[in-house]
Design a protein around this motif. Structure first.
Motif, PDB file in Angstrom:
ATOM      1  N   MET A 102     -27.971  28.595   0.856  1.00 12.97           N
ATOM      2  CA  MET A 102     -28.316  29.579   0.189  1.00 12.97           C
ATOM      3  C   MET A 102     -28.960  30.993   0.886  1.00 12.97           C
ATOM      4  O   MET A 102     -30.202  30.750   0.795  1.00 12.97           O
ATOM      5  N   THR A 103     -29.064  31.753  -0.304  1.00 10.58           N
ATOM      6  CA  THR A 103     -29.888  33.376   0.895  1.00 10.58           C
ATOM      7  C   THR A 103     -30.504  33.902  -0.010  1.00 10.58           C
ATOM      8  O   THR A 103     -29.555  34.907  -1.358  1.00 10.58           O
ATOM      9  N   THR A 113     -34.125  32.133   2.757  1.00 11.48           N
ATOM     10  CA  THR A 113     -33.049  30.404   3.079  1.00 11.48           C
ATOM     11  C   THR A 113     -33.739  29.776   2.787  1.00 11.48           C
ATOM     12  O   THR A 113     -34.597  29.406   2.643  1.00 11.48           O
ATOM     13  N   SER A 129     -23.312  27.394  -5.853  1.00  8.91           N
ATOM     14  CA  SER A 129     -22.246  27.860  -5.447  1.00  8.91           C
ATOM     15  C   SER A 129     -21.483  28.915  -5.915  1.00  8.91           C
ATOM     16  O   SER A 129     -21.500  29.498  -5.637  1.00  8.91           O
ATOM     17  N   ALA A 132     -23.406  31.801  -7.773  1.00  6.50           N
ATOM     18  CA  ALA A 132     -23.580  32.874  -6.455  1.00  6.50           C
ATOM     19  C   ALA A 132     -22.450  33.035  -6.582  1.00  6.50           C
ATOM     20  O   ALA A 132     -22.295  34.349  -6.790  1.00  6.50           O
ATOM     21  N   GLY A 133     -21.395  32.636  -7.018  1.00  3.14           N
ATOM     22  CA  GLY A 133     -19.850  33.490  -6.498  1.00  3.14           C
ATOM     23  C   GLY A 133     -19.688  34.319  -7.659  1.00  3.14           C
ATOM     24  O   GLY A 133     -18.384  34.750  -7.652  1.00  3.14           O
ATOM     25  N   SER A 135     -21.776  36.003  -9.370  1.00  2.00           N
ATOM     26  CA  SER A 135     -22.940  36.757  -9.264  1.00  2.00           C
ATOM     27  C   SER A 135     -24.290  36.574 -10.278  1.00  2.00           C
ATOM     28  O   SER A 135     -24.530  37.691 -10.549  1.00  2.00           O
ATOM     29  N   ASP A 138     -27.566  37.532  -9.354  1.00  2.00           N
ATOM     30  CA  ASP A 138     -27.731  38.786  -9.154  1.00  2.00           C
ATOM     31  C   ASP A 138     -28.610  39.301 -10.598  1.00  2.00           C
ATOM     32  O   ASP A 138     -28.317  39.644 -11.189  1.00  2.00           O
ATOM     33  N   SER A 266     -30.216  39.416  -5.008  1.00  2.00           N
ATOM     34  CA  SER A 266     -28.984  38.924  -4.661  1.00  2.00           C
ATOM     35  C   SER A 266     -29.141  37.643  -4.146  1.00  2.00           C
ATOM     36  O   SER A 266     -30.257  37.072  -3.962  1.00  2.00           O
ATOM     37  N   THR A 268     -26.041  34.099  -2.732  1.00  2.00           N
ATOM     38  CA  THR A 268     -25.412  33.934  -2.604  1.00  2.00           C
ATOM     39  C   THR A 268     -25.317  32.950  -0.988  1.00  2.00           C
ATOM     40  O   THR A 268     -26.519  32.010  -1.514  1.00  2.00           O
ATOM     41  N   VAL A 269     -24.537  31.817  -1.363  1.00  2.00           N
ATOM     42  CA  VAL A 269     -24.241  30.764  -0.431  1.00  2.00           C
ATOM     43  C   VAL A 269     -23.083  30.713   0.448  1.00  2.00           C
ATOM     44  O   VAL A 269     -21.847  31.178  -0.255  1.00  2.00           O
ATOM     45  N   GLY A 270     -23.445  30.447   2.188  1.00  4.68           N
ATOM     46  CA  GLY A 270     -22.508  30.219   2.630  1.00  4.68           C
ATOM     47  C   GLY A 270     -21.013  28.743   2.294  1.00  4.68           C
ATOM     48  O   GLY A 270     -21.449  28.026   1.446  1.00  4.68           O
TER      49      GLY A 270
END
Length: 289
Positions: A102-103, A113, A129, A132-133, A135, A138, A266, A268-270
């Protein structure tokens, strides 16, 4: 003449007896054959029926029903207008091993992170996750610097009761410390929520959604109540910097609202990482300003 006729009768009788014997033997053989054929047919039907029941003749192989990994409880957005409907995560096929990164980028520096632990908190990680997808995080504010030593984020309404239109239960809450005999001092225990811990927080407790805590201090409550979902791996100094901001009354009598807006620009999750969650202490990284 009589003896000749008697002899003819005996011969005729013997011939008839032989015919009857042959017919009886033929009938017996026919019945045996029919019985064998019938048994073979029955056996074949049993085999075919068993194969059919097991799906051998299906056009596609039967798939075992997938078990739910997470259950999401619907929340009524008409009853709580602070909720935001962006859909619901999947219930099956969710990753349950490794980590996801997670960033978080804020207006106070960063990035921050953290590794989300998919094995210990698959539902918490799945929720973050998913959101985050969408938004979801954000341009939202971290609305509290709690008295427990954590930054509270993830509520777009900033009210403390906002989130998505679903919730989920706790899954990785630290155990309650055991009471020690009064005659001996309690042994030293690691904190339930070490500095750098990322945990879910719900309202009411146990009803998690989108809100999370990032601890900038060690915290050991008498009865832990937050799901641990991960730990900070970089940017802990940014969290500590935010934690040092002055606070004011948030309108409910609690002096927890930062005087300076803390905005998540923002989050985001990888993708899932097969490596196990890190066990080292959360790391600090230089602040971006």
């Amino acid at each position: 003449m009589a003896s000749s006729r008697d002899r003819q009768r005996k011969l005729a009788r013997a011939k008839l007896d032989r015919q009857l014997a042959r017919r009886a033997a033929a009938t017996k053989r026919r019945r045996q054959i029919q019985a064998g054929v019938g048994a073979a047919v029955v056996l074949a039907l049993i085999v075919v029926g068993s194969a059919w029941a097991l799906g051998a003749f299906d056009s596609e192989p039967k798939k075992q029903a997938a078990e739910d990994t997470c259950l999401w409880t619907p929340q009524d957005a008409t009853a709580n207008t602070n909720l935001k409907d962006v859909g619901t995560p999947a219930t099956t096929g969710l990753p349950t091993e490794g980590t996801r990164t997670m960033t978080v980028t804020t207006n106070q520096g960063g990035p921050i992170t953290a590794d989300l632990d998919l094995a210990a908190a698959p539902c918490g990680a799945a929720s973050i996750s998913f959101l985050a997808g969408k938004s979801f995080y954000d341009n939202t504010k971290c609305h509290e610097i709690t008295t427990e030593g954590a930054l509270r984020c993830g509520d777009p309404s900033g009210s403390g009761i906002g989130g998505p239109t679903y919730s989920f239960y706790n899954e990785n809450v630290p155990s309650t410390p055991e009471a020690s005999p009064s005659a001996s001092p309690a042994p030293a225990r690691p904190p339930a929520y070490p500095k750098g811990t990322v945990a879910m927080i719900g309202n009411p407790p146990g009803s998690n959604g989108s809100q999370f805590l990032i601890f900038f201090k060690d915290f050991s409550p008498a009865k832990p109540a937050y799901t641990v979902v991960g730990k900070v791996t970089g940017g802990l100094d940014v969290v500590e910097k935010i934690g040092a901001l002055p606070t004011v009354d948030n309108g409910s009598g609690a002096k927890v609202k930062p005087t300076t807006d803390v905005v998540i620009q923002s989050l985001t999750v990888g993708e899932p990482n097969a490596a196990p969650a890190a066990t080292s202490a959360p790391a600090a990284s230089p602040s971006a300003g």
